[in-house]
Design a protein around this motif. Structure first.
Motif, mmCIF file in Angstrom:
data_model
loop_
_atom_site.group_PDB
_atom_site.id
_atom_site.type_symbol
_atom_site.label_atom_id
_atom_site.label_comp_id
_atom_site.label_asym_id
_atom_site.label_seq_id
_atom_site.Cartn_x
_atom_site.Cartn_y
_atom_site.Cartn_z
ATOM 1 N N ALA A 112 0.805 -1.026 -0.065
ATOM 2 C CA ALA A 112 -0.017 0.015 0.010
ATOM 3 C C ALA A 112 1.016 1.213 -0.123
ATOM 4 O O ALA A 112 1.885 1.112 0.330
ATOM 5 N N SER A 113 0.189 2.348 -0.440
ATOM 6 C CA SER A 113 0.998 3.550 -0.529
ATOM 7 C C SER A 113 -0.287 4.764 0.173
ATOM 8 O O SER A 113 -0.939 4.601 -0.404
ATOM 9 N N MET A 114 0.341 5.448 1.113
ATOM 10 C CA MET A 114 -0.603 6.734 1.464
ATOM 11 C C MET A 114 0.087 7.915 0.827
ATOM 12 O O MET A 114 1.153 8.322 0.830
ATOM 13 N N TYR A 115 -0.942 8.364 -0.130
ATOM 14 C CA TYR A 115 -0.333 9.496 -0.766
ATOM 15 C C TYR A 115 -1.283 10.926 -0.784
ATOM 16 O O TYR A 115 -2.455 10.810 -0.522
ATOM 17 N N ILE A 116 -0.612 11.889 -0.994
ATOM 18 C CA ILE A 116 -1.583 13.285 -1.005
ATOM 19 C C ILE A 116 -1.987 13.679 -2.287
ATOM 20 O O ILE A 116 -1.618 13.477 -3.332
ATOM 21 N N VAL A 117 -3.333 13.934 -2.171
ATOM 22 C CA VAL A 117 -4.304 14.452 -3.347
ATOM 23 C C VAL A 117 -4.483 16.079 -2.894
ATOM 24 O O VAL A 117 -4.874 16.346 -1.757
ATOM 25 N N VAL A 118 -4.306 16.919 -3.786
ATOM 26 C CA VAL A 118 -4.332 18.429 -3.708
ATOM 27 C C VAL A 118 -5.805 18.608 -4.427
ATOM 28 O O VAL A 118 -5.760 18.283 -5.489
ATOM 29 N N GLU A 119 -6.582 19.552 -3.816
ATOM 30 C CA GLU A 119 -7.782 19.972 -4.416
ATOM 31 C C GLU A 119 -7.523 20.466 -6.065
ATOM 32 O O GLU A 119 -6.908 21.483 -5.843
ATOM 33 N N GLY A 120 -8.171 20.226 -6.783
ATOM 34 C CA GLY A 120 -8.121 20.951 -8.008
ATOM 35 C C GLY A 120 -7.478 19.975 -9.052
ATOM 36 O O GLY A 120 -6.851 19.143 -8.803
ATOM 37 N N GLU A 121 -7.556 20.531 -10.242
ATOM 38 C CA GLU A 121 -7.103 19.731 -11.431
ATOM 39 C C GLU A 121 -5.426 19.772 -11.388
ATOM 40 O O GLU A 121 -4.896 18.748 -11.483
ATOM 41 N N ASP A 122 -4.788 20.696 -11.322
ATOM 42 C CA ASP A 122 -3.328 20.944 -11.352
ATOM 43 C C ASP A 122 -2.947 21.915 -10.281
ATOM 44 O O ASP A 122 -3.029 23.418 -10.652
ATOM 45 N N PRO A 123 -2.154 21.420 -9.305
ATOM 46 C CA PRO A 123 -1.986 22.504 -8.283
ATOM 47 C C PRO A 123 -0.611 23.438 -8.682
ATOM 48 O O PRO A 123 -0.497 24.560 -7.966
ATOM 49 N N GLY A 124 -0.027 23.192 -9.836
ATOM 50 C CA GLY A 124 1.024 23.791 -10.364
ATOM 51 C C GLY A 124 2.518 23.273 -9.496
ATOM 52 O O GLY A 124 3.552 23.962 -9.771
ATOM 53 N N PHE A 125 2.336 22.158 -9.099
ATOM 54 C CA PHE A 125 3.679 21.667 -8.519
ATOM 55 C C PHE A 125 3.539 20.168 -8.391
ATOM 56 O O PHE A 125 2.453 19.645 -8.515
ATOM 57 N N ASP A 126 4.470 19.600 -8.118
ATOM 58 C CA ASP A 126 4.700 18.056 -8.085
ATOM 59 C C ASP A 126 4.107 17.553 -6.786
ATOM 60 O O ASP A 126 4.620 18.235 -5.670
ATOM 61 N N ILE A 127 3.205 16.848 -6.436
ATOM 62 C CA ILE A 127 2.679 16.155 -5.514
ATOM 63 C C ILE A 127 2.875 14.823 -5.003
ATOM 64 O O ILE A 127 2.373 14.292 -4.142
ATOM 65 N N PHE A 128 3.852 14.309 -5.794
ATOM 66 C CA PHE A 128 4.479 12.958 -5.555
ATOM 67 C C PHE A 128 4.833 12.684 -4.193
ATOM 68 O O PHE A 128 5.811 13.483 -3.761
ATOM 69 N N VAL A 129 4.505 11.827 -3.617
ATOM 70 C CA VAL A 129 5.020 11.209 -2.385
ATOM 71 C C VAL A 129 5.359 9.977 -2.279
ATOM 72 O O VAL A 129 4.018 9.135 -2.966
ATOM 73 N N ASN A 130 6.282 9.275 -1.865
ATOM 74 C CA ASN A 130 6.186 7.627 -1.843
ATOM 75 C C ASN A 130 5.102 7.008 -1.019
ATOM 76 O O ASN A 130 4.209 6.376 -1.634
ATOM 77 N N GLY A 131 5.251 7.324 0.286
ATOM 78 C CA GLY A 131 4.008 6.620 1.223
ATOM 79 C C GLY A 131 3.900 5.488 1.451
ATOM 80 O O GLY A 131 3.070 4.925 2.398
ATOM 81 N N HIS A 132 4.951 4.548 1.086
ATOM 82 C CA HIS A 132 5.024 3.103 1.341
ATOM 83 C C HIS A 132 5.308 2.785 2.687
ATOM 84 O O HIS A 132 4.739 2.194 3.323
ATOM 85 N N ALA A 133 6.321 3.372 3.195
ATOM 86 C CA ALA A 133 6.601 3.167 4.631
ATOM 87 C C ALA A 133 5.742 3.690 5.571
ATOM 88 O O ALA A 133 5.435 3.180 6.687
ATOM 89 N N LEU A 134 4.986 4.950 5.218
ATOM 90 C CA LEU A 134 3.939 5.274 6.083
ATOM 91 C C LEU A 134 2.925 4.500 6.079
ATOM 92 O O LEU A 134 1.989 4.108 7.288
#
Length: 136
Positions: A3-25
């Protein structure tokens, strides 16, 4: 299956990279929840919500019953400052107790730093966020 816990930012494109690994979390979520409660902050999973895009990913990953998606509640969005409070509290504790979560502590700290970066950018742009979970 991981599993991976990742961040979703509201809207279509926040204008920056939102990638987070999230596997260890995700692997250590139970221990992190207990730690957050001990430190009197919201556990990360309390920021979980699902939007239609997240549900579409689950459908792609093998959940093929579209009936349950009809009654989905609207996604819940959170202020980045609330997430940063949890992230900073966990990071501060892990800096003082670097082996508190065993051999995964280094990976957990790295992923919390990724969350911190994304949540700071989210706050600077006045956007909201939530956590989503992916299973592979």
């Amino acid at each position: 299956m991981s599993a991976s816990m990742y961040i979703v930012v509201e809207g279509e494109d926040p204008g920056f990279d939102i990638f987070v690994n999230g596997h260890a979390l995700a692997r250590n979520e139970d221990a992190l929840e207990r730690l957050a409660e001990k430190l009197s902050v919201r556990p990360l999973l309390e920021f979980f919500s699902a939007d239609r895009n997240s549900m579409a990913l689950l459908m792609d990953q093998g959940v093929h019953n579209p009936e349950w998606t009809r009654d989905l509640p609207q996604p819940q969005w959170f202020r980045p400052e609330d997430g940063l409070r949890t992230v900073h509290t966990l990071l501060d504790f892990l800096a003082m107790a670097p082996v508190a979560l065993g051999s995964d502590t280094t990976a957990i700290v790295r992923e919390l730093r990724e969350y911190e970066t994304v949540l700071r950018k989210t706050a600077l742009r006045g956007l909201r966020w939530h956590l989503a979970v992916s299973w592979r």
